[in-house]
Design an enzyme around this catalytic site. Structure first.
Site, mmCIF file in Angstrom:
data_model
loop_
_atom_site.group_PDB
_atom_site.id
_atom_site.type_symbol
_atom_site.label_atom_id
_atom_site.label_comp_id
_atom_site.label_asym_id
_atom_site.label_seq_id
_atom_site.Cartn_x
_atom_site.Cartn_y
_atom_site.Cartn_z
ATOM 1 N N ASN A 220 0.876 -1.171 0.000
ATOM 2 C CA ASN A 220 0.000 0.000 0.000
ATOM 3 C C ASN A 220 0.911 1.218 0.000
ATOM 4 O O ASN A 220 1.523 1.548 1.011
ATOM 5 C CB ASN A 220 -0.874 -0.021 1.266
ATOM 6 C CG ASN A 220 -1.671 1.253 1.444
ATOM 7 O OD1 ASN A 220 -1.791 2.061 0.509
ATOM 8 N ND2 ASN A 220 -2.226 1.438 2.637
ATOM 9 N N TRP A 221 1.001 1.861 -1.173
ATOM 10 C CA TRP A 221 1.932 2.997 -1.293
ATOM 11 C C TRP A 221 1.402 4.244 -0.596
ATOM 12 O O TRP A 221 2.136 5.206 -0.413
ATOM 13 C CB TRP A 221 2.184 3.305 -2.771
ATOM 14 C CG TRP A 221 3.008 2.280 -3.500
ATOM 15 C CD1 TRP A 221 3.470 1.078 -3.015
ATOM 16 C CD2 TRP A 221 3.483 2.367 -4.861
ATOM 17 N NE1 TRP A 221 4.189 0.417 -3.983
ATOM 18 C CE2 TRP A 221 4.219 1.188 -5.121
ATOM 19 C CE3 TRP A 221 3.351 3.316 -5.866
ATOM 20 C CZ2 TRP A 221 4.818 0.943 -6.354
ATOM 21 C CZ3 TRP A 221 3.949 3.072 -7.101
ATOM 22 C CH2 TRP A 221 4.676 1.889 -7.344
ATOM 23 N N LYS A 222 0.129 4.262 -0.262
ATOM 24 C CA LYS A 222 -0.516 5.444 0.343
ATOM 25 C C LYS A 222 -0.274 6.681 -0.540
ATOM 26 O O LYS A 222 -0.197 6.553 -1.752
ATOM 27 C CB LYS A 222 -0.012 5.667 1.771
ATOM 28 C CG LYS A 222 -0.072 4.397 2.617
ATOM 29 C CD LYS A 222 0.045 4.686 4.073
ATOM 30 C CE LYS A 222 0.127 3.377 4.834
ATOM 31 N NZ LYS A 222 -0.004 3.539 6.260
ATOM 32 N N HIS B 43 -9.441 0.893 4.682
ATOM 33 C CA HIS B 43 -8.193 1.155 5.411
ATOM 34 C C HIS B 43 -8.486 2.083 6.580
ATOM 35 O O HIS B 43 -9.325 2.989 6.482
ATOM 36 C CB HIS B 43 -7.145 1.776 4.475
ATOM 37 C CG HIS B 43 -5.780 1.778 5.082
ATOM 38 N ND1 HIS B 43 -5.386 2.728 5.998
ATOM 39 C CD2 HIS B 43 -4.738 0.928 4.954
ATOM 40 C CE1 HIS B 43 -4.145 2.461 6.380
ATOM 41 N NE2 HIS B 43 -3.728 1.376 5.761
ATOM 42 N N GLU C 272 -6.997 4.529 7.726
ATOM 43 C CA GLU C 272 -6.819 5.970 7.443
ATOM 44 C C GLU C 272 -8.058 6.526 6.734
ATOM 45 O O GLU C 272 -8.457 7.671 6.983
ATOM 46 C CB GLU C 272 -5.535 6.180 6.623
ATOM 47 C CG GLU C 272 -4.304 5.938 7.483
ATOM 48 C CD GLU C 272 -3.080 5.420 6.741
ATOM 49 O OE1 GLU C 272 -3.018 5.527 5.500
ATOM 50 O OE2 GLU C 272 -2.180 4.884 7.417
ATOM 51 N N GLU D 145 -5.496 -5.220 10.360
ATOM 52 C CA GLU D 145 -4.462 -4.221 10.607
ATOM 53 C C GLU D 145 -4.760 -3.496 11.916
ATOM 54 O O GLU D 145 -5.600 -2.582 11.936
ATOM 55 C CB GLU D 145 -4.437 -3.194 9.470
ATOM 56 C CG GLU D 145 -4.134 -3.776 8.119
ATOM 57 C CD GLU D 145 -3.544 -2.739 7.183
ATOM 58 O OE1 GLU D 145 -2.437 -2.967 6.702
ATOM 59 O OE2 GLU D 145 -4.166 -1.675 6.995
ATOM 60 N N GLY E 281 2.440 1.982 10.817
ATOM 61 C CA GLY E 281 3.404 3.072 10.701
ATOM 62 C C GLY E 281 4.049 3.468 12.015
ATOM 63 O O GLY E 281 4.710 4.502 12.107
ATOM 64 N N SER F 159 3.410 -2.372 10.476
ATOM 65 C CA SER F 159 4.857 -2.395 10.715
ATOM 66 C C SER F 159 5.492 -3.744 10.392
ATOM 67 O O SER F 159 6.410 -4.200 11.093
ATOM 68 C CB SER F 159 5.179 -1.964 12.151
ATOM 69 O OG SER F 159 4.775 -0.612 12.355
ATOM 70 N N GLY G 238 2.776 -1.250 4.315
ATOM 71 C CA GLY G 238 2.801 0.177 4.028
ATOM 72 C C GLY G 238 4.227 0.650 3.780
ATOM 73 O O GLY G 238 4.771 0.508 2.682
ATOM 74 N N GLY G 239 4.861 1.185 4.806
ATOM 75 C CA GLY G 239 6.192 1.796 4.678
ATOM 76 C C GLY G 239 7.205 0.925 3.944
ATOM 77 O O GLY G 239 7.942 1.410 3.072
HETATM 78 C C1 PEP Z 1 -0.805 0.020 6.105
HETATM 79 O O1 PEP Z 1 -0.996 1.224 6.129
HETATM 80 O O2 PEP Z 1 -1.605 -0.713 5.497
HETATM 81 C C2 PEP Z 1 0.358 -0.508 6.813
HETATM 82 C C3 PEP Z 1 0.353 -1.765 7.161
HETATM 83 O O3 PEP Z 1 1.370 0.376 7.076
HETATM 84 P P1 PEP Z 1 2.814 0.042 7.735
HETATM 85 O O4 PEP Z 1 3.310 -1.220 7.103
HETATM 86 O O5 PEP Z 1 3.661 1.239 7.379
HETATM 87 O O6 PEP Z 1 2.591 -0.105 9.199
#
Ligand code: PEP
Length: 251
Positions: A9-11, A96, A98, A167, A173, A213, A234-235
Site C-alpha cells: 500500500n503505497w498510500k 483502510h 486511514e 491491521e 506506521g 509495521s 505500508g512503509g
Molecule cells: C498500512 O498502512 O496498510 C500498513 C500496514 O502500514 P505500515 O506497514 O507502514 O505499518
C-alpha cells in the site's frame, strides 16, 4: 486452498516518475527471482494506468487504494470502481483505517464500495482492525466483528472473492508490530466468524493478511502462523529491497 499474498500500500507517496521507477525495479527483481506467493502493489490512482502495462501480470497484480461508493456522475474528485478497472488494475484496498479515520468511511459506505468493486470485477482487500484504546480495553474482537458487517451482507459466492487484511491501527506506521501470537489469535477469531457466517469451506479459502509495521525482519514469524496468509505492507512497500525481503518470507 487459500492463497498467500503480499500486498503493498503505497498510500500518498511517490510522484508518477518515482512510482514508475519502483514498479519497474520490483518487476525486474521478481522476474529474476520468482515469488512463492501472490504479489500486489496498490498505488495512487494517477499511477495505475502507467504502472499496469509495466508489470508482468503473472507476477504482480496492481490495485487502487480506494474507490467511490457511487457508480458515476456529479461527485467531483471521486474515482469509480469502473474507472479503476479501465486502467488494467485488478484490486482495490477498501476500509483502510486511514480512510475510516480521516474520511469518515462508515460500515454502510464501505458496504457500497465493496459491492461496486465486486460488480466491476475488482478484488477488494478489505481492512479491519482496532485502535489502541480498543485493544487496551480488550475490545478488539468486538471491533473487528462490527467492521465485518460491511462484507457479511455479501453472498457466499461474492464473499469468496474478497481478501481480508487485519491491521491493528496501533501497529500501522508506528514500528510497533503485533506479536505473532496476537496476530494468530485474532486471525483465528476472524476465521471463526467466517465459519459461522459462511461455513468452513469459505472460511478455509479466505486469505487473511496481517498489516502493521511488517518488515523483512519480522515477516517470516508473522506469516508462519496457521491463520496469517501474508501481509498488507505500508512503509516497507516503498523500497524494492524491503518489499522483496517480505515477499521472500514465503521462500
Ligand atoms: C498500512 O498502512 O496498510 C500498513 C500496514 O502500514 P505500515 O506497514 O507502514 O505499518
Amino acid at each position: 486452498m487459500r492463497k498467500n499474498i503480499v500486498a503493498g500500500n503505497w498510500k500518498m507517496n511517490k510522484n508518477l516518475q518515482e512510482g514508475i521507477a519502483l514498479a519497474k525495479e520490483l518487476n525486474d527483481a521478481l522476474t529474476a527471482d520468482k515469488p512463492n506467493c501472490d504479489v500486489v502493489i496498490c498505488t495512487p490512482f494517477i499511477h495505475l494506468a502507467s504502472v499496469t502495462p509495466l508489470v508482468d501480470k503473472a507476477i504482480i497484480g496492481v490495485g487502487a487504494e480506494n474507490c467511490a461508493d457511487k457508480v458515476s456522475g456529479a461527485f467531483t474528485g471521486e474515482v469509480s470502481a469502473e474507472m479503476v478497472v479501465s486502467t488494467g488494475a485488478q484490486y482495490v484496498i477498501l476500509g483502510h483505517s486511514e480512510r475510516r479515520a480521516y474520511y469518515h468511511e462508515t460500515v454502510e459506505i464501505l458496504e457500497e464500495k465493496v459491492k461496486l468493486a465486486l460488480a466491476n470485477g475488482l478484488t477488494p482487500i478489505f481492512c479491519i482492525g482496532e485502535v489502541l484504546a480498543e485493544r487496551e480495553a480488550n475490545q478488539q474482537n468486538a471491533v473487528v466483528a462490527a467492521q465485518l458487517a460491511s462484507v457479511f451482507s455479501l453472498s457466499a459466492e461474492d464473499f469468496g472473492k474478497i481478501i481480508l487484511a487485519y491491521e491493528p491501527v496501533w501497529a500501522i506506521g508506528t514500528g510497533k508490530t503485533a506479536t505473532p501470537a496476537q496476530a494468530q489469535e485474532i486471525h483465528a477469531y476472524i476465521r471463526s466468524l467466517i465459519v459461522e457466517k459462511y461455513g468452513k469451506d469459505v472460511a478455509e479459502n479466505t486469505s487473511i493478511l496481517y498489516g502493521g509495521s511488517c518488515k523483512p525482519s519480522n515477516a517470516k514469524e508473522l506469516f508462519a502462523n496457521a491463520d496469517v496468509d501474508g501481509g498488507l505492507i505500508g512503509g516497507a512497500a516503498l523500497k524494492c529491497a524491503d518489499f522483496k525481503g517480505i515477499i521472500d518470507a514465503f521462500k
